[in-house]
Design an enzyme around this catalytic site. Structure first.
Site, PDB file in Angstrom:
ATOM      1  N   ASP A 165       0.835  -1.207   0.000  1.00 50.84           N
ATOM      2  CA  ASP A 165       0.000   0.000   0.000  1.00 50.84           C
ATOM      3  C   ASP A 165       0.871   1.258   0.000  1.00 50.84           C
ATOM      4  O   ASP A 165       0.361   2.375  -0.100  1.00 50.84           O
ATOM      5  CB  ASP A 165      -1.012   0.002   1.146  1.00 50.84           C
ATOM      6  CG  ASP A 165      -0.381  -0.112   2.525  1.00 50.84           C
ATOM      7  OD1 ASP A 165       0.864  -0.109   2.620  1.00 50.84           O
ATOM      8  OD2 ASP A 165      -1.135  -0.217   3.512  1.00 50.84           O
ATOM      9  N   SER A 166       2.196   1.061   0.048  1.00 49.97           N
ATOM     10  CA  SER A 166       3.134   2.164  -0.171  1.00 49.97           C
ATOM     11  C   SER A 166       2.879   2.832  -1.518  1.00 49.97           C
ATOM     12  O   SER A 166       3.295   3.975  -1.736  1.00 49.97           O
ATOM     13  CB  SER A 166       4.577   1.651  -0.118  1.00 49.97           C
ATOM     14  OG  SER A 166       4.737   0.503  -0.953  1.00 49.97           O
ATOM     15  N   ASP A 225      -0.724  -6.354   0.014  1.00 52.05           N
ATOM     16  CA  ASP A 225      -1.226  -5.727   1.234  1.00 52.05           C
ATOM     17  C   ASP A 225      -2.747  -5.697   1.240  1.00 52.05           C
ATOM     18  O   ASP A 225      -3.378  -5.450   0.205  1.00 52.05           O
ATOM     19  CB  ASP A 225      -0.733  -4.276   1.326  1.00 52.05           C
ATOM     20  CG  ASP A 225       0.567  -4.132   2.084  1.00 52.05           C
ATOM     21  OD1 ASP A 225       0.885  -5.019   2.908  1.00 52.05           O
ATOM     22  OD2 ASP A 225       1.279  -3.137   1.859  1.00 52.05           O
ATOM     23  N   LYS A 242      -0.768  -9.542   3.239  1.00 58.10           N
ATOM     24  CA  LYS A 242      -0.059  -8.977   4.392  1.00 58.10           C
ATOM     25  C   LYS A 242      -0.990  -8.045   5.148  1.00 58.10           C
ATOM     26  O   LYS A 242      -1.678  -7.223   4.538  1.00 58.10           O
ATOM     27  CB  LYS A 242       1.201  -8.223   3.951  1.00 58.10           C
ATOM     28  CG  LYS A 242       2.007  -7.646   5.130  1.00 58.10           C
ATOM     29  CD  LYS A 242       3.372  -7.162   4.707  1.00 58.10           C
ATOM     30  CE  LYS A 242       3.341  -5.834   3.996  1.00 58.10           C
ATOM     31  NZ  LYS A 242       2.835  -4.711   4.847  1.00 58.10           N
ATOM     32  N   GLU A 299      -1.318  -5.571   8.853  1.00 55.28           N
ATOM     33  CA  GLU A 299      -0.561  -4.869   9.888  1.00 55.28           C
ATOM     34  C   GLU A 299      -1.290  -4.936  11.222  1.00 55.28           C
ATOM     35  O   GLU A 299      -2.476  -4.601  11.300  1.00 55.28           O
ATOM     36  CB  GLU A 299      -0.378  -3.395   9.511  1.00 55.28           C
ATOM     37  CG  GLU A 299       0.370  -3.160   8.207  1.00 55.28           C
ATOM     38  CD  GLU A 299       0.513  -1.674   7.901  1.00 55.28           C
ATOM     39  OE1 GLU A 299       0.144  -0.842   8.756  1.00 55.28           O
ATOM     40  OE2 GLU A 299       0.993  -1.348   6.804  1.00 55.28           O
ATOM     41  N   GLU A 343       9.264  -3.916  10.864  1.00 56.34           N
ATOM     42  CA  GLU A 343       9.665  -2.611  10.326  1.00 56.34           C
ATOM     43  C   GLU A 343      10.098  -1.640  11.419  1.00 56.34           C
ATOM     44  O   GLU A 343       9.393  -1.447  12.412  1.00 56.34           O
ATOM     45  CB  GLU A 343       8.510  -1.995   9.522  1.00 56.34           C
ATOM     46  CG  GLU A 343       8.854  -0.648   8.915  1.00 56.34           C
ATOM     47  CD  GLU A 343       7.849  -0.161   7.888  1.00 56.34           C
ATOM     48  OE1 GLU A 343       8.014   0.983   7.413  1.00 56.34           O
ATOM     49  OE2 GLU A 343       6.900  -0.902   7.555  1.00 56.34           O
TER      50      GLU A 343
END
Length: 263
Positions: free
Chosen positions: A45-46, A84, A112, A114, A180
């Site tokens: 999602d960067s 993501d 993925k 978070e 991270e």
């Protein structure tokens, strides 16, 4: 080239063979990365910041990620492809499953997500329904408003909590972990405690693998450059050589160096 699998990364961990991974968002770069030996890629999602020009990852939608997943899969048909689940795409286990199904249909091998132990039920539900999960701890950019910015996580007592979360997520079925922006010492504890491969970004050279946002790896990020980033293009001469240098420096433990690490 044979398809890259989670089992292969597990083998790398057991053999202490460090591996490099990278974000990818389109067909052309995915093909180039695969051709040069990068066999694990993340549609992150960067892309909200690097591709769309937002100041955070929060505006990114499920369809945005799915669109780029389809493009990357066409460029790298044999890579292990992570996608993501973006902000608010997994607030409940049911929502996570519906959105993960979209990613898998788009070509992802795993999703993925978070967050810490609150995601245990979600990870369990996805795993039981044949959706492999990569957990993400430490600095989780979707939580930027709670953290008050992009800061190193896991110092002091918070490190014990992060390790506890990592073990809980592994126990729930997570098959990979991205760590991270945490101190090297904590990254070492987590990597050694878990049986699943740990991929670091800003976590020193003690994790099983490394990941970089491609724009950071090639020095094309505007504005603030993260401490953990290295511009491989500045010395390599061209992008293909830069990719090979990145893979080589990760394998040898040269990258990330002390100057890219936190304590």
């Amino acid at each position: 080239m044979k398809p890259t699998t989670i089992a292969l990364l597990q083998k790398y961990k057991q053999e202490k063979k460090r591996f490099a991974t990278i974000t990818a968002y389109d067909y052309s770069f995915a093909k180039l990365f695969a051709d040069e030996g990068l066999s694990v890629m993340l549609v992150g999602d960067s892309l909200g910041m690097t591709i769309q020009g937002h100041d955070s990852t929060l505006p990114v939608t499920v369809e945005d990620i799915a669109y780029h997943t389809r493009a990357v899969r066409r460029g790298a048909p044999n890579c292990l492809l992570l996608s993501d689940l973006p902000f608010m795409a997994y607030a409940t286990p049911e929502q996570a499953f519906a959105n993960a199904a979209t990613m898998m249909r788009a070509g992802a091998n795993m999703v993925k997500i978070e967050g810490g132990a609150w995601l245990v039920d979600t990870v369990k539900m996805l795993t039981e329904r044949a959706v492999p999960v990569c957990a993400h701890l430490g600095l989780t950019p979707q939580s930027v408003n709670i953290f008050g910015g992009y800061k190193v996580q896991g110092r002091g007592d918070a490190g014990d909590q992060l390790l506890s979360d990592a073990l809980a997520l592994e126990g729930a079925g997570a098959q990979l972990l991205v760590l991270e922006c945490v101190p090297v010492e904590l990254a070492k504890r987590v990597t050694e405690a878990l049986s699943i491969p740990v991929i670091g970004i800003g976590a020193g050279n003690v994790t099983d693998g490394q990941i970089l946002v491609m724009h950071d790896a090639f020095g094309i990020t505007g504005g603030h450059i993260p401490k953990f980033a290295k511009n491989f293009l500045s010395t390599a001469g061209d992008i293909r050589a830069a990719v090979r240098q990145y893979i080589s420096e990760v394998a040898s433990g040269v990258y990330p160096g002390e100057e890219h690490s936190f304590h």
